[in-house]
Write a protein that holds these residues in place. Sequence first.
Motif, PDB file in Angstrom:
ATOM      1  N   LYS A 157       0.849  -1.185   0.000  1.00 10.17           N
ATOM      2  CA  LYS A 157       0.000   0.000   0.000  1.00 10.17           C
ATOM      3  C   LYS A 157       0.890   1.241   0.000  1.00 10.17           C
ATOM      4  CE  LYS A 157       0.510   2.071   3.079  1.00 10.17           C
ATOM      5  NZ  LYS A 157       1.782   2.664   3.647  1.00 10.17           N
ATOM      6  N   HIS A 183     -12.483  -0.947   8.982  1.00 11.30           N
ATOM      7  CA  HIS A 183     -12.186  -2.355   9.266  1.00 11.30           C
ATOM      8  C   HIS A 183     -12.541  -2.704  10.703  1.00 11.30           C
ATOM      9  CE1 HIS A 183     -10.050  -6.179   9.207  1.00 11.30           C
ATOM     10  NE2 HIS A 183      -9.392  -5.799  10.282  1.00 11.30           N
ATOM     11  N   ASP A 241     -10.611  -2.751  -1.202  1.00 14.17           N
ATOM     12  CA  ASP A 241     -10.149  -1.871  -0.118  1.00 14.17           C
ATOM     13  C   ASP A 241      -9.115  -0.882  -0.656  1.00 14.17           C
ATOM     14  OD1 ASP A 241     -11.657  -3.119   1.981  1.00 14.17           O
ATOM     15  OD2 ASP A 241     -10.227  -4.788   1.930  1.00 14.17           O
ATOM     16  N   PRO A 292      -7.150  -7.706   3.370  1.00 18.45           N
ATOM     17  CA  PRO A 292      -7.470  -6.473   2.646  1.00 18.45           C
ATOM     18  C   PRO A 292      -7.372  -6.724   1.137  1.00 18.45           C
ATOM     19  CG  PRO A 292      -5.763  -6.112   4.343  1.00 18.45           C
ATOM     20  CD  PRO A 292      -5.921  -7.585   4.184  1.00 18.45           C
ATOM     21  N   GLY A 348      -9.185   3.152  -0.593  1.00 26.91           N
ATOM     22  CA  GLY A 348      -8.055   3.914  -0.063  1.00 26.91           C
ATOM     23  C   GLY A 348      -7.597   5.014  -0.995  1.00 26.91           C
ATOM     24  N   GLU A 391      -7.017   5.201   7.227  1.00 26.39           N
ATOM     25  CA  GLU A 391      -8.199   5.082   6.361  1.00 26.39           C
ATOM     26  C   GLU A 391      -8.700   3.640   6.327  1.00 26.39           C
ATOM     27  OE1 GLU A 391     -10.547   3.873   3.190  1.00 26.39           O
ATOM     28  OE2 GLU A 391      -8.415   3.363   3.210  1.00 26.39           O
ATOM     29  N   TYR A 392      -7.762   2.704   6.174  1.00 28.98           N
ATOM     30  CA  TYR A 392      -8.179   1.305   6.093  1.00 28.98           C
ATOM     31  C   TYR A 392      -8.706   0.800   7.426  1.00 28.98           C
ATOM     32  CZ  TYR A 392      -8.361  -3.665   5.710  1.00 28.98           C
ATOM     33  OH  TYR A 392      -8.828  -4.953   5.745  1.00 28.98           O
ATOM     34  N   TYR A 419      -2.313  -3.943   4.119  1.00 31.39           N
ATOM     35  CA  TYR A 419      -2.539  -3.032   5.234  1.00 31.39           C
ATOM     36  C   TYR A 419      -2.148  -3.799   6.493  1.00 31.39           C
ATOM     37  CZ  TYR A 419      -5.083   0.085   2.099  1.00 31.39           C
ATOM     38  OH  TYR A 419      -5.436   0.939   1.095  1.00 31.39           O
ATOM     39  N   SER A 456      -2.911   6.470   4.990  1.00 26.81           N
ATOM     40  CA  SER A 456      -3.651   5.379   4.352  1.00 26.81           C
ATOM     41  C   SER A 456      -3.947   4.240   5.324  1.00 26.81           C
ATOM     42  CB  SER A 456      -2.843   4.859   3.155  1.00 26.81           C
ATOM     43  OG  SER A 456      -1.549   4.469   3.589  1.00 26.81           O
ATOM     44  N   HIS A 457      -3.074   4.008   6.285  1.00 22.99           N
ATOM     45  CA  HIS A 457      -3.339   2.958   7.262  1.00 22.99           C
ATOM     46  C   HIS A 457      -4.559   3.297   8.125  1.00 22.99           C
ATOM     47  CE1 HIS A 457      -0.060   0.180   6.596  1.00 22.99           C
ATOM     48  NE2 HIS A 457       0.786   1.181   6.511  1.00 22.99           N
TER      49      HIS A 457
END
Lengths: 368, 368, 368, 368
Positions: free
Chosen positions: D102, D204, D343, D339, D347, D199-200, D129, D196-197
């Motif tokens: 990612k 989740h 996903d 992920p 992202g 966001e995921y 992720y 971005s982490h």
Amino acid sequence: MLKYAMIGGGPGAFVGAVHRNALALNGQATLVAGCFSRDLEKTRELGLELGLDEDRLYATPEEMARLEAGDIDFAVVVTSNEAHYPNVKTCLENGINVMCDKPFTHTSAQAEELVGLARAGGLHLAVTYTYAGYPMVRQMREMIARGDIGEVRFVNAEYPQGWLAELLEATGHTQASWRADPERSGGTLSLGDVGSHIEYLVPHVTGLKLTRLAARLDSLVEGRELDDNGAILTEYAGGARGMYWYSQAATGMVNGLKLRVFGDRGGLEWFQEDAEHLRYMPLGESARTIVRGSPDLLPGAMAYSHTPAGHPEGWLMAFANIYRAFCDTLISNAPVDFPTGEDGVRGVRFIEACLESSRDDTVWVEME
Amino acid sequence: MLKYAMIGGGPGAFVGAVHRNALALNGQATLVAGCFSRDLEKTRELGLELGLDEDRLYATPEEMARLEAGDIDFAVVVTSNEAHYPNVKTCLENGINVMCDKPFTHTSAQAEELVGLARAGGLHLAVTYTYAGYPMVRQMREMIARGDIGEVRFVNAEYPQGWLAELLEATGHTQASWRADPERSGGTLSLGDVGSHIEYLVPHVTGLKLTRLAARLDSLVEGRELDDNGAILTEYAGGARGMYWYSQAATGMVNGLKLRVFGDRGGLEWFQEDAEHLRYMPLGESARTIVRGSPDLLPGAMAYSHTPAGHPEGWLMAFANIYRAFCDTLISNAPVDFPTGEDGVRGVRFIEACLESSRDDTVWVEME
Amino acid sequence: MLKYAMIGGGPGAFVGAVHRNALALNGQATLVAGCFSRDLEKTRELGLELGLDEDRLYATPEEMARLEAGDIDFAVVVTSNEAHYPNVKTCLENGINVMCDKPFTHTSAQAEELVGLARAGGLHLAVTYTYAGYPMVRQMREMIARGDIGEVRFVNAEYPQGWLAELLEATGHTQASWRADPERSGGTLSLGDVGSHIEYLVPHVTGLKLTRLAARLDSLVEGRELDDNGAILTEYAGGARGMYWYSQAATGMVNGLKLRVFGDRGGLEWFQEDAEHLRYMPLGESARTIVRGSPDLLPGAMAYSHTPAGHPEGWLMAFANIYRAFCDTLISNAPVDFPTGEDGVRGVRFIEACLESSRDDTVWVEME
Amino acid sequence: MLKYAMIGGGPGAFVGAVHRNALALNGQATLVAGCFSRDLEKTRELGLELGLDEDRLYATPEEMARLEAGDIDFAVVVTSNEAHYPNVKTCLENGINVMCDKPFTHTSAQAEELVGLARAGGLHLAVTYTYAGYPMVRQMREMIARGDIGEVRFVNAEYPQGWLAELLEATGHTQASWRADPERSGGTLSLGDVGSHIEYLVPHVTGLKLTRLAARLDSLVEGRELDDNGAILTEYAGGARGMYWYSQAATGMVNGLKLRVFGDRGGLEWFQEDAEHLRYMPLGESARTIVRGSPDLLPGAMAYSHTPAGHPEGWLMAFANIYRAFCDTLISNAPVDFPTGEDGVRGVRFIEACLESSRDDTVWVEME
């Protein structure tokens, strides 16, 4: 790529998988043979699952040692304690290097015999005092050696766990049962299981030499024959002093190995459950928290550190570091930088001295 | 409003101001007289600064006790250790209730004599074991009494400080000098200064009765005559066991009083530097952090808690709670719920036993 | 000894006692008069309990201000928010210095009017932004001023509490009810109650000047009219940026005020629930934990620190420090070093700007 | 045993080794081919060191994909960001399952195209992720799904690092240089790298669906073109709200990913640097610290937990858990629990929305 065999560590034996994973992580050695259990069926089941050749799965360690000698670089002994001695012996007698789980043997005579065999055969004999593999333990060792805290005056080391706060051995719990059985564990329960780590780490980290000790071993849980807790007063060459506490009956504690070392110019504190950090308290200054992977790491610690700061490494990596040092020596004749059979001897002597002191109502016992 | 006099606590004596502030905070007693120093000039200087009448500032404790008897409700004795005994005695002989700093006296004979005098005179004699005034220490005590951790099996209590890691007494440092002087401190340095708090707190919190101990007192700093560190093994009626560590030479430690108590149904841990929280580890469940002021506080702890959870209270409030209990008894005859002269006796006997044990190479000493 | 009167802080009003205790602790001022409640009976009850003369207990603040003018040095206003403005005004109009609780007033026009009155009368008008009284907040301020972290680039300040995670105002809970009532609280619930502390502290500690903000106020708890949570983006003169979070609906949080400031040469972090420590992260070096009372304290922080390191001081002492600075100015004309009416004005403007921004879907609002 | 090839991850590329180690640890897949670098010499050097056949070391990903199709089970794409899209595309077009690092791609159009290709080909496309692989993140997810904290109202997620607090890209630092180059990183520096982490993880863990956001991206370090810090306000379907903070210029922070989720019946807090613990704050009760490996772990978390409680696992094991789920699906058709490309699409859309919002002075942007 080195080749190795495993004795013990069969289905359900947690620690066998740990040794295998640590070795897999390093990528220096491949498992090629095994005698994982007293029950050949179980050995076969696991061996096939691990992708081993069926004809390299053995009924007895003796058979394996005899037939694999020459084909493997080392054997890993991860049986319950009482089988360490005969298994290591078999391997050494067949010219096989050995990594053995701790505590090493039941008696110091056994331990010395094994060390003698290894020496005579020019073999490497190592003992998995795992916690020495942590980068921040290594950092502590190097900082003390460099004089960062001056002369060491006092050591407070403790290793409380709580998982034996109930009489688990009466419930058929596997791990608890053999450990609590005097025949199989070697006369101590928790002293051998967790106290032994303290014994190894304190001189490893501080450079101190234990000269005498006074111990009181406790059986805190009703119905338990062996010790599940103990307090040990220590004194070292040069005048430094210390105290150790180990327990497996400290209800609610998890795996609380903690080392605190105080010198005339500073103090250091490391806690295994927060293994990534080392607290450094220079005399008269604000305490610092050194993070694994940071620029403050000394070379040996940095060599044990594999991921960037803030990306926790953990216990398996510490295990892997012990194995890496061992394999480095086997592969490229790197200087011995792992816990050896001699360390194992010292560990068994410590246990014997604690038992003797405690038996005589905490009398002081001189170390050799 | 109660009226009190103070003996000791003159200019520069940090702890005198603490006692006065604790009493001011409670609003139950007013300072009306004082003999703050051996030097009347200094007593006058401070007394006037504090707004006292000039004719209630005295050259000697004896004079003060004689002339103030009947006009004051209690006296506070905060001199250096060696003067506790004569000053408390003077007060009691003149019919004055006393709050005395700890450690109580140099010898248990002195302590017993004072307790006898108090009893004979129907007077209240208290000793400021400050840490018992913390709400979360009270909570610990109540939870154990209620059975939250079952039967207590093991206690690990420690009180490391680092401010005497250098030979401060050689530099003319006031606090260090009298404490390190055998004549003035009573034969121990750190055992009396910080070890005494452990001695008081463990039975206070657990209800355990100490039956024997084995101690090794250390002088870690070169050139120091008295102990600055010590390790004590303990055993209690009913079979529980423990270990204590105290130090003032633990370089980098600040004021690290920590109590850990393990029972067969749970464990409890309290750390003075994070006094607002109590860690509760019920057997087999996730640990809980009980916050001062939260609904989980038991009645006695709640009574000691004055600000909402998350608004830290601190050490002075603990001090004030000790005084509040004392004043409540004086004002409204509330049941005695503060450390008494009898506790002081027990404390001095503990120190004597530790000195005896240590002198004989850590032999076990029975506690009557 | 200064003399003061109190408006508000009647029976059951927690914060009144806090103000009185803080002043008692300092020993610089005595309470001599009061109008503690709208109900004269309650004022009398508390006043007599506090030992005040009956004829200095008043039915209305106006009456008190008129009759006590000249006899008191200052008044403390600790009513609910809506009464701050009229009560402070009454005092100032009668020539009385004032310490007022925060948030200051409902509107910035009111706040400016009060500041104008104080200026015109040559009076001191202060606002109790308590947290600025903590020694380690002071340390943070001094370290930043000295350049220890270089130029400040980013601020992350948060103040989450959880006590309003339920609709307490629907249960008749006193504290919750007036705070949640738009008429009495001034159009915000938690922004005024806790967000206001962030607003004051950030410039106080960093020296930054807020130039614009964008806010989203949330009502997380169903049935609640006003905000109980909010997120605010901030920008400062010179280019630094920040974000604030405040909440009283953050279930399980206690009193979690935290300040984090990042400069080009280091970072600083302070957490109110662990108020004794300040984490200092110099660029490229291991983080340090500065303890209150340690030699690393800068002069202003040391002046706010009263007990030795490791003997926690807490929230009331922070309160007392604010009052000490105020009284020092009244007594000896010491330079103003406490939160003033001007700060109160800035605080109200901040609240107004947040309300405006949030109303318009988080549009940026320029600060004058 | 599965067979895989790797694209990228050549000598000096830290993350390549991490992917290989994670896979080695699981023992489910063997590396058989590689195109580790744009420079074939480097690929050969590393490939031989890793024991690969020389004829399975390729000059280009296209060549590798074409020739290995059918012989490998999946490819791992760990190049710098700008090469994700073409490399993943090549693999998918040749019928190869892919695990991609990612952030996924530069544009959501690219990401959608790749997802379309995977669907059309019946292939598995995954994105690493990593942090979702931590057992206690899994625990958090399961506890929320089970309703332990009731309905989620507010999320505060942050991921501050400090390693880009200096203009490292101007010094030739490899990692910093490509990340800070708009062409190679895809228009964001830190938002893609660490934001971005967040966001995921938020959806989740919470199950929330983001409906709109307002972002301000900051370039705190002078001379930096792209964002190194950012603050994002978020809103979710059903009314929950949140705020995110990410930074790589937060001087002194290490790898401080923290998730805090507040519901109407409790709160949860997890901090990556202390990954073994999860703080659970049930409404009105004392907070609990759930330890990895303890009986309080829910089934999915327990499945991700491999060593006993108190023996820290760390980041690599989290990585390995992601790969295990992926391999389980490939091996035994286990339900997708990793992920996915979808996903990844989400992202990239998030990044695009943040860039759009920030460009327009933090205007709200609706998510599809």
